[in-house]
Write a protein that holds these residues in place. Structure first.
Motif, PDB file in Angstrom:
ATOM      1  N   GLU A 118       0.823  -1.215   0.000  1.00  0.00           N
ATOM      2  CA  GLU A 118       0.000   0.000   0.000  1.00  0.00           C
ATOM      3  C   GLU A 118       0.857   1.265   0.000  1.00  0.00           C
ATOM      4  N   GLY A 119       2.052   1.160   0.549  1.00  0.00           N
ATOM      5  CA  GLY A 119       2.942   2.316   0.571  1.00  0.00           C
ATOM      6  C   GLY A 119       3.517   2.667  -0.790  1.00  0.00           C
ATOM      7  N   PHE A 120       3.315   1.805  -1.773  1.00  0.00           N
ATOM      8  CA  PHE A 120       3.877   2.039  -3.108  1.00  0.00           C
ATOM      9  C   PHE A 120       2.807   2.300  -4.173  1.00  0.00           C
ATOM     10  N   VAL A 121       1.557   2.403  -3.757  1.00  0.00           N
ATOM     11  CA  VAL A 121       0.469   2.565  -4.731  1.00  0.00           C
ATOM     12  C   VAL A 121       0.664   3.811  -5.583  1.00  0.00           C
ATOM     13  N   ASP A 122       1.053   4.906  -4.977  1.00  0.00           N
ATOM     14  CA  ASP A 122       1.105   6.183  -5.691  1.00  0.00           C
ATOM     15  C   ASP A 122       2.511   6.640  -6.063  1.00  0.00           C
ATOM     16  N   VAL A 123       3.526   5.776  -5.888  1.00  0.00           N
ATOM     17  CA  VAL A 123       4.869   6.214  -6.284  1.00  0.00           C
ATOM     18  C   VAL A 123       4.925   6.352  -7.798  1.00  0.00           C
ATOM     19  N   PRO A 124       5.612   7.368  -8.290  1.00  0.00           N
ATOM     20  CA  PRO A 124       5.688   7.551  -9.740  1.00  0.00           C
ATOM     21  C   PRO A 124       6.639   6.546 -10.381  1.00  0.00           C
ATOM     22  N   GLY A 125       6.424   6.272 -11.638  1.00  0.00           N
ATOM     23  CA  GLY A 125       7.324   5.409 -12.391  1.00  0.00           C
ATOM     24  C   GLY A 125       7.116   3.931 -12.120  1.00  0.00           C
ATOM     25  N   SER A 126       8.043   3.141 -12.645  1.00  0.00           N
ATOM     26  CA  SER A 126       7.989   1.694 -12.480  1.00  0.00           C
ATOM     27  C   SER A 126       8.464   1.300 -11.080  1.00  0.00           C
ATOM     28  N   LEU A 127       8.057   0.110 -10.658  1.00  0.00           N
ATOM     29  CA  LEU A 127       8.394  -0.404  -9.332  1.00  0.00           C
ATOM     30  C   LEU A 127       9.159  -1.712  -9.515  1.00  0.00           C
ATOM     31  N   VAL A 128      10.317  -1.834  -8.864  1.00  0.00           N
ATOM     32  CA  VAL A 128      11.142  -3.038  -8.982  1.00  0.00           C
ATOM     33  C   VAL A 128      11.210  -3.730  -7.617  1.00  0.00           C
ATOM     34  N   ILE A 129      10.866  -5.018  -7.617  1.00  0.00           N
ATOM     35  CA  ILE A 129      10.769  -5.779  -6.371  1.00  0.00           C
ATOM     36  C   ILE A 129      11.498  -7.106  -6.530  1.00  0.00           C
ATOM     37  N   TYR A 130      12.228  -7.515  -5.501  1.00  0.00           N
ATOM     38  CA  TYR A 130      12.813  -8.853  -5.443  1.00  0.00           C
ATOM     39  C   TYR A 130      11.811  -9.783  -4.755  1.00  0.00           C
ATOM     40  N   GLU A 131      11.821 -11.070  -5.151  1.00  0.00           N
ATOM     41  CA  GLU A 131      10.943 -12.020  -4.477  1.00  0.00           C
ATOM     42  C   GLU A 131      11.527 -13.420  -4.563  1.00  0.00           C
ATOM     43  N   GLY A 132      11.248 -14.225  -3.536  1.00  0.00           N
ATOM     44  CA  GLY A 132      11.660 -15.620  -3.542  1.00  0.00           C
ATOM     45  C   GLY A 132      10.761 -16.425  -4.469  1.00  0.00           C
ATOM     46  N   ASN A 133      11.317 -17.437  -5.114  1.00  0.00           N
ATOM     47  CA  ASN A 133      10.528 -18.172  -6.106  1.00  0.00           C
ATOM     48  C   ASN A 133       9.333 -18.910  -5.503  1.00  0.00           C
ATOM     49  N   SER A 134       9.450 -19.388  -4.268  1.00  0.00           N
ATOM     50  CA  SER A 134       8.342 -20.147  -3.671  1.00  0.00           C
ATOM     51  C   SER A 134       7.134 -19.266  -3.352  1.00  0.00           C
ATOM     52  N   ARG A 135       7.350 -17.956  -3.229  1.00  0.00           N
ATOM     53  CA  ARG A 135       6.257 -17.036  -2.902  1.00  0.00           C
ATOM     54  C   ARG A 135       5.770 -16.235  -4.111  1.00  0.00           C
ATOM     55  N   LEU A 136       6.293 -16.536  -5.290  1.00  0.00           N
ATOM     56  CA  LEU A 136       6.057 -15.687  -6.450  1.00  0.00           C
ATOM     57  C   LEU A 136       4.576 -15.545  -6.788  1.00  0.00           C
ATOM     58  N   ALA A 137       3.850 -16.641  -6.928  1.00  0.00           N
ATOM     59  CA  ALA A 137       2.450 -16.568  -7.335  1.00  0.00           C
ATOM     60  C   ALA A 137       1.619 -15.777  -6.326  1.00  0.00           C
ATOM     61  N   ALA A 138       1.795 -16.066  -5.043  1.00  0.00           N
ATOM     62  CA  ALA A 138       1.042 -15.366  -4.001  1.00  0.00           C
ATOM     63  C   ALA A 138       1.392 -13.888  -3.975  1.00  0.00           C
ATOM     64  N   SER A 139       2.658 -13.574  -4.174  1.00  0.00           N
ATOM     65  CA  SER A 139       3.091 -12.182  -4.148  1.00  0.00           C
ATOM     66  C   SER A 139       2.523 -11.405  -5.336  1.00  0.00           C
ATOM     67  N   LEU A 140       2.526 -12.018  -6.511  1.00  0.00           N
ATOM     68  CA  LEU A 140       1.943 -11.373  -7.701  1.00  0.00           C
ATOM     69  C   LEU A 140       0.452 -11.120  -7.508  1.00  0.00           C
ATOM     70  N   ALA A 141      -0.242 -12.072  -6.875  1.00  0.00           N
ATOM     71  CA  ALA A 141      -1.667 -11.891  -6.609  1.00  0.00           C
ATOM     72  C   ALA A 141      -1.896 -10.720  -5.658  1.00  0.00           C
ATOM     73  N   SER A 142      -1.056 -10.598  -4.645  1.00  0.00           N
ATOM     74  CA  SER A 142      -1.148  -9.456  -3.730  1.00  0.00           C
ATOM     75  C   SER A 142      -0.912  -8.143  -4.468  1.00  0.00           C
ATOM     76  N   MET A 143       0.048  -8.134  -5.348  1.00  0.00           N
ATOM     77  CA  MET A 143       0.352  -6.924  -6.112  1.00  0.00           C
ATOM     78  C   MET A 143      -0.826  -6.510  -6.987  1.00  0.00           C
ATOM     79  N   ALA A 144      -1.465  -7.497  -7.615  1.00  0.00           N
ATOM     80  CA  ALA A 144      -2.630  -7.187  -8.451  1.00  0.00           C
ATOM     81  C   ALA A 144      -3.759  -6.606  -7.614  1.00  0.00           C
ATOM     82  N   ARG A 145      -3.956  -7.138  -6.402  1.00  0.00           N
ATOM     83  CA  ARG A 145      -5.037  -6.645  -5.540  1.00  0.00           C
ATOM     84  C   ARG A 145      -4.751  -5.235  -5.035  1.00  0.00           C
ATOM     85  N   ILE A 146      -3.529  -4.966  -4.632  1.00  0.00           N
ATOM     86  CA  ILE A 146      -3.205  -3.698  -3.974  1.00  0.00           C
ATOM     87  C   ILE A 146      -2.810  -2.608  -4.967  1.00  0.00           C
TER      88      ILE A 146
END
Length: 302
Positions: A173-201
């Motif tokens: 939620e802290g990154f919703v309004d930041v300008p430009g592209s957003l770059v995030i690191y993530e562990g492979n085992s959490r990738l699907a769940a993390s992408l789903a969270s990103m789509a929701r938020i």
């Protein structure tokens, strides 16, 4: 007495020559040396020079760094430096630097201080007026950003998100309004769940999942966040280190009609590729989607 003096002189000369690179003296200080993120040949000549001339090399995992040094024929004294021992060994390192040592700091992969434990050491060295020198090179953030097909003129690197869903979504939620592209690191085992969270938020933005960068099986999979979440939920966790690049928040006023109008104007003075890049940066749409529309407009115009 003469022998003693000669021996001391030899030691001093040997010490000086060990710190010379291409005939020039290497200044004392802390050298932040970027290392490859995959392909061992992605290291600069200057980095090899510094690693070979340093009094010691600080490494997160000495086994990883030893493989790199061995691949390039470098014999160097390695010292572990990581989150678990930093508080204990940092004072001694700083004292050595203050006495004129040449010390190199490397991460396991990429540029030091980017999601790794070197920040406190560099900060304290600067506070003591010790030289801190960057030896630039590979960076997973920039490598992923360059191939994502998303706006690159403005971006935010956010590091790793929290592992638990609730904490992760609060963090996002802290990154919703930041300008430009957003770059995030993530562990492979959490990738699907993390992408789903990103789509929701963040909303169903265009994104790219980049993995195994510079390695044999390098891949950049592009699509909407919801599409990527579904894909990895169905196919399972991919192998390798993951970098997610997410496009900017889209201006709701930029519908398809406005995109086409802007493209029409831009294509009067720019090539299709450059026009698409300009409109993508202005609108927050993905460069790939805008380019497809630009190509369609060009084809329709004959």
């Amino acid at each position: 007495m003469t022998d003693s003096m000669t021996g001391s002189s030899s030691e001093i000369q040997g010490e000086a020559s060990r710190h010379r690179v291409s005939g020039q003296a290497l200044a004392p200080g802390l050298y932040l040396v970027a290392t490859p993120i995959g392909n061992l040949r992605d290291i600069t000549l200057r980095a090899l020079d510094v690693l070979g001339a340093a009094d010691r090399v600080l490494a997160e995992d000495t086994r990883v760094t030893r493989r790199l040094l061995d691949a390039h024929g470098i014999r160097a004294e390695l010292q572990p430096y990581h989150d678990h021992n930093g508080e204990k060994v940092r004072p001694g390192i700083l004292d050595a630097l203050a006495d004129g040592a040449v010390i190199a700091l490397v991460s396991d992969a990429g540029t030091p201080l980017v999601s790794d434990p070197g920040f406190k050491l560099a900060r304290e060295a600067i506070a003591r007026d010790i030289n801190v020198i960057a030896i630039p090179g590979a960076s997973a953030v920039l490598a992923a950003l360059s191939i994502a097909g998303l706006p690159t003129d403005c971006f935010t690197f956010a590091g790793f998100p929290p592992q638990k869903t609730g904490a992760r979504e609060t963090w996002l939620e802290g990154f919703v309004d930041v300008p430009g592209s957003l770059v995030i690191y993530e562990g492979n085992s959490r990738l699907a769940a993390s992408l789903a969270s990103m789509a929701r938020i963040l909303g169903d933005r265009p994104a790219a999942v980049c993995r195994e960068l510079t390695k044999l099986h390098e891949e950049a999979r592009r699509g909407r966040l919801s599409e990527l979440a579904k894909y990895y939920d169905e196919t399972g966790s991919p192998r390798g280190e993951i970098v997610i690049v997410i496009g900017p928040k889209q201006d709701q006023d930029w519908d398809e009609t406005r995109i086409d109008t802007a493209l029409g104007e831009a294509m009067k003075r720019l090539r299709v590729k450059d026009a698409a890049a300009e409109v993508a940066a202005q609108s927050g749409w993905s460069r790939r989607d805008v380019y497809a529309r630009a190509q369609a407009l060009k084809d329709a115009a004959g």
